[in-house]
Design a protein around this motif. Structure first.
Motif, PDB file in Angstrom:
ATOM      1  N   ALA A   1       0.823  -1.214   0.000  1.00  0.00           N
ATOM      2  CA  ALA A   1       0.000   0.000   0.000  1.00  0.00           C
ATOM      3  C   ALA A   1       0.856   1.263   0.000  1.00  0.00           C
ATOM      4  CB  ALA A   1      -0.932  -0.005   1.209  1.00  0.00           C
ATOM      5  N   LEU A   2       2.084   1.147   0.511  1.00  0.00           N
ATOM      6  CA  LEU A   2       2.976   2.306   0.613  1.00  0.00           C
ATOM      7  C   LEU A   2       4.007   2.364  -0.513  1.00  0.00           C
ATOM      8  CD1 LEU A   2       3.624   2.131   4.451  1.00  0.00           C
ATOM      9  CD2 LEU A   2       2.230   3.835   3.261  1.00  0.00           C
ATOM     10  N   LYS A   3       3.891   1.476  -1.471  1.00  0.00           N
ATOM     11  CA  LYS A   3       4.894   1.339  -2.529  1.00  0.00           C
ATOM     12  C   LYS A   3       5.259   2.674  -3.169  1.00  0.00           C
ATOM     13  CE  LYS A   3       5.907  -1.392  -6.611  1.00  0.00           C
ATOM     14  NZ  LYS A   3       5.400  -2.383  -7.549  1.00  0.00           N
ATOM     15  N   GLU A   4       4.262   3.485  -3.463  1.00  0.00           N
ATOM     16  CA  GLU A   4       4.517   4.757  -4.149  1.00  0.00           C
ATOM     17  C   GLU A   4       4.967   5.864  -3.203  1.00  0.00           C
ATOM     18  OE1 GLU A   4       2.215   5.809  -7.340  1.00  0.00           O
ATOM     19  OE2 GLU A   4       1.926   3.741  -7.972  1.00  0.00           O
ATOM     20  N   ALA A   5       4.791   5.677  -1.915  1.00  0.00           N
ATOM     21  CA  ALA A   5       5.137   6.716  -0.944  1.00  0.00           C
ATOM     22  C   ALA A   5       6.639   6.804  -0.703  1.00  0.00           C
ATOM     23  CB  ALA A   5       4.416   6.462   0.373  1.00  0.00           C
ATOM     24  N   GLY A   6       7.354   5.711  -0.873  1.00  0.00           N
ATOM     25  CA  GLY A   6       8.790   5.688  -0.603  1.00  0.00           C
ATOM     26  C   GLY A   6       9.083   5.228   0.813  1.00  0.00           C
ATOM     27  N   ASN A   7      10.304   4.778   1.017  1.00  0.00           N
ATOM     28  CA  ASN A   7      10.679   4.204   2.311  1.00  0.00           C
ATOM     29  C   ASN A   7      11.008   5.225   3.390  1.00  0.00           C
ATOM     30  OD1 ASN A   7      10.336   1.824   0.990  1.00  0.00           O
ATOM     31  ND2 ASN A   7      12.365   1.008   1.414  1.00  0.00           N
ATOM     32  N   ASP A   8      11.083   6.507   3.027  1.00  0.00           N
ATOM     33  CA  ASP A   8      11.417   7.518   4.036  1.00  0.00           C
ATOM     34  C   ASP A   8      10.219   8.358   4.468  1.00  0.00           C
ATOM     35  OD1 ASP A   8      11.124   8.891   1.645  1.00  0.00           O
ATOM     36  OD2 ASP A   8      12.875  10.193   1.980  1.00  0.00           O
ATOM     37  N   VAL A   9       9.021   7.958   4.076  1.00  0.00           N
ATOM     38  CA  VAL A   9       7.808   8.685   4.458  1.00  0.00           C
ATOM     39  C   VAL A   9       7.573   8.544   5.963  1.00  0.00           C
ATOM     40  CG1 VAL A   9       6.277   6.710   3.958  1.00  0.00           C
ATOM     41  CG2 VAL A   9       5.379   9.047   3.856  1.00  0.00           C
ATOM     42  N   ASN A  10       7.076   9.614   6.590  1.00  0.00           N
ATOM     43  CA  ASN A  10       6.721   9.552   8.008  1.00  0.00           C
ATOM     44  C   ASN A  10       5.496   8.662   8.180  1.00  0.00           C
ATOM     45  OD1 ASN A  10       8.464  11.277   9.662  1.00  0.00           O
ATOM     46  ND2 ASN A  10       7.752  12.917   8.329  1.00  0.00           N
TER      47      ASN A  10
ATOM     48  N   THR B   1       9.951  -0.988  10.267  1.00  0.00           N
ATOM     49  CA  THR B   1      11.355  -0.570  10.219  1.00  0.00           C
ATOM     50  C   THR B   1      12.206  -1.724   9.695  1.00  0.00           C
ATOM     51  OG1 THR B   1      11.035   1.005  12.019  1.00  0.00           O
ATOM     52  CG2 THR B   1      13.296   0.303  11.581  1.00  0.00           C
ATOM     53  N   LYS B   2      11.947  -2.919  10.197  1.00  0.00           N
ATOM     54  CA  LYS B   2      12.672  -4.100   9.702  1.00  0.00           C
ATOM     55  C   LYS B   2      12.408  -4.326   8.221  1.00  0.00           C
ATOM     56  CE  LYS B   2      12.874  -6.593  14.046  1.00  0.00           C
ATOM     57  NZ  LYS B   2      12.270  -7.670  14.852  1.00  0.00           N
ATOM     58  N   ALA B   3      11.242  -3.898   7.742  1.00  0.00           N
ATOM     59  CA  ALA B   3      10.891  -4.047   6.320  1.00  0.00           C
ATOM     60  C   ALA B   3      11.541  -2.968   5.453  1.00  0.00           C
ATOM     61  CB  ALA B   3       9.372  -4.017   6.150  1.00  0.00           C
ATOM     62  N   GLY B   4      12.287  -2.036   6.078  1.00  0.00           N
ATOM     63  CA  GLY B   4      13.032  -1.044   5.309  1.00  0.00           C
ATOM     64  C   GLY B   4      12.508   0.371   5.345  1.00  0.00           C
ATOM     65  N   PHE B   5      11.455   0.633   6.097  1.00  0.00           N
ATOM     66  CA  PHE B   5      10.932   2.002   6.220  1.00  0.00           C
ATOM     67  C   PHE B   5      11.696   2.705   7.348  1.00  0.00           C
ATOM     68  CE2 PHE B   5       7.805  -0.268   3.867  1.00  0.00           C
ATOM     69  CZ  PHE B   5       7.312   0.663   2.965  1.00  0.00           C
ATOM     70  N   THR B   6      12.142   3.928   7.090  1.00  0.00           N
ATOM     71  CA  THR B   6      13.076   4.577   8.007  1.00  0.00           C
ATOM     72  C   THR B   6      12.462   5.561   8.993  1.00  0.00           C
ATOM     73  OG1 THR B   6      13.531   6.316   6.381  1.00  0.00           O
ATOM     74  CG2 THR B   6      14.959   4.367   6.327  1.00  0.00           C
ATOM     75  N   ALA B   7      11.200   5.921   8.826  1.00  0.00           N
ATOM     76  CA  ALA B   7      10.583   6.924   9.705  1.00  0.00           C
ATOM     77  C   ALA B   7       9.286   6.394  10.305  1.00  0.00           C
ATOM     78  CB  ALA B   7      10.348   8.223   8.939  1.00  0.00           C
ATOM     79  N   CYS B   8       9.399   5.271  11.021  1.00  0.00           N
ATOM     80  CA  CYS B   8       8.239   4.631  11.648  1.00  0.00           C
ATOM     81  C   CYS B   8       8.136   5.099  13.091  1.00  0.00           C
ATOM     82  CB  CYS B   8       8.384   3.117  11.600  1.00  0.00           C
ATOM     83  SG  CYS B   8       8.460   2.457   9.927  1.00  0.00           S
ATOM     84  N   HIS B   9       7.030   5.758  13.408  1.00  0.00           N
ATOM     85  CA  HIS B   9       6.824   6.337  14.738  1.00  0.00           C
ATOM     86  C   HIS B   9       5.645   5.679  15.440  1.00  0.00           C
ATOM     87  CE1 HIS B   9       9.462   9.581  13.419  1.00  0.00           C
ATOM     88  NE2 HIS B   9       8.730   9.624  12.314  1.00  0.00           N
ATOM     89  N   ASN B  10       5.816   5.429  16.713  1.00  0.00           N
ATOM     90  CA  ASN B  10       4.731   4.930  17.553  1.00  0.00           C
ATOM     91  C   ASN B  10       4.032   6.141  18.169  1.00  0.00           C
ATOM     92  OD1 ASN B  10       3.143   3.206  19.236  1.00  0.00           O
ATOM     93  ND2 ASN B  10       4.570   3.611  20.895  1.00  0.00           N
TER      94      ASN B  10
END
Length: 153
Positions: free
Chosen positions: A85-94, A113-122
């Motif tokens: 679902a986030l494919k087009e958003a890029g891996n650095d999207v908040n 984050t383990k899947a490669g997304f760098t800005a995952c916030h709880n």
């Protein structure tokens, strides 16, 4: 792209970008058109407890169960489905993950984050927040207690 103000993070957590308050998540969602709010609660919670309402800022809420009722086993398709679902958003999207009080959303942030997304916030405090003195949620902290927009079906 607006980012989370470093001074408002609880610190970079092990395994994900860190915890943010509901008001900080809301600020970034309003300022950063690419940022996403992902509600990882169950379908029953979305239906009976309510959902954050992002309509006023022209955004769609993403809903994907981290754990599935009634067994509450982790959704085995979560990471793959959300990554798609986030494919087009890029891996650095908040990405802001929200649950009832912050535990499931933290696990989801770690997984993405383990899947490669760098800005995952709880989103600390979650939608309903912690129990108050009378053992009720939605009054002490969290999305609802902060007076942020929400709706119920």
């Amino acid at each position: 792209m607006a980012g989370v103000a470093p001074e408002l993070l609880s610190g970079r957590a092990e395994g994900y970008a860190g915890d943010v308050s509901v008001t900080e998540a809301w600020r970034v969602l309003k300022e950063d058109p690419a940022a996403k709010l992902i509600d990882v609660r169950t379908k029953a919670e979305w239906t009976f407890v309510g959902l954050p309402d992002l309509e006023g800022i022209g955004r769609d809420l993403m809903c994907l169960e981290w754990q599935m009722a009634p067994t509450m086993q982790v959704n085995p398709d979560f990471t793959e489905a959300l990554s798609g679902a986030l494919k087009e958003a890029g891996n650095d999207v908040n990405l802001f993950f929200l649950c009832r009080s912050g535990a499931r959303s933290r696990a989801a942030a770690e997984a993405m984050t383990k899947a490669g997304f760098t800005a995952c916030h709880n989103v600390a405090g979650g939608f309903e927040g912690d129990l108050d003195e009378e053992r009720h949620r939605g009054r002490k902290n969290g999305w609802k207690a902060a007076g942020l927009p929400w709706r119920q079906s």
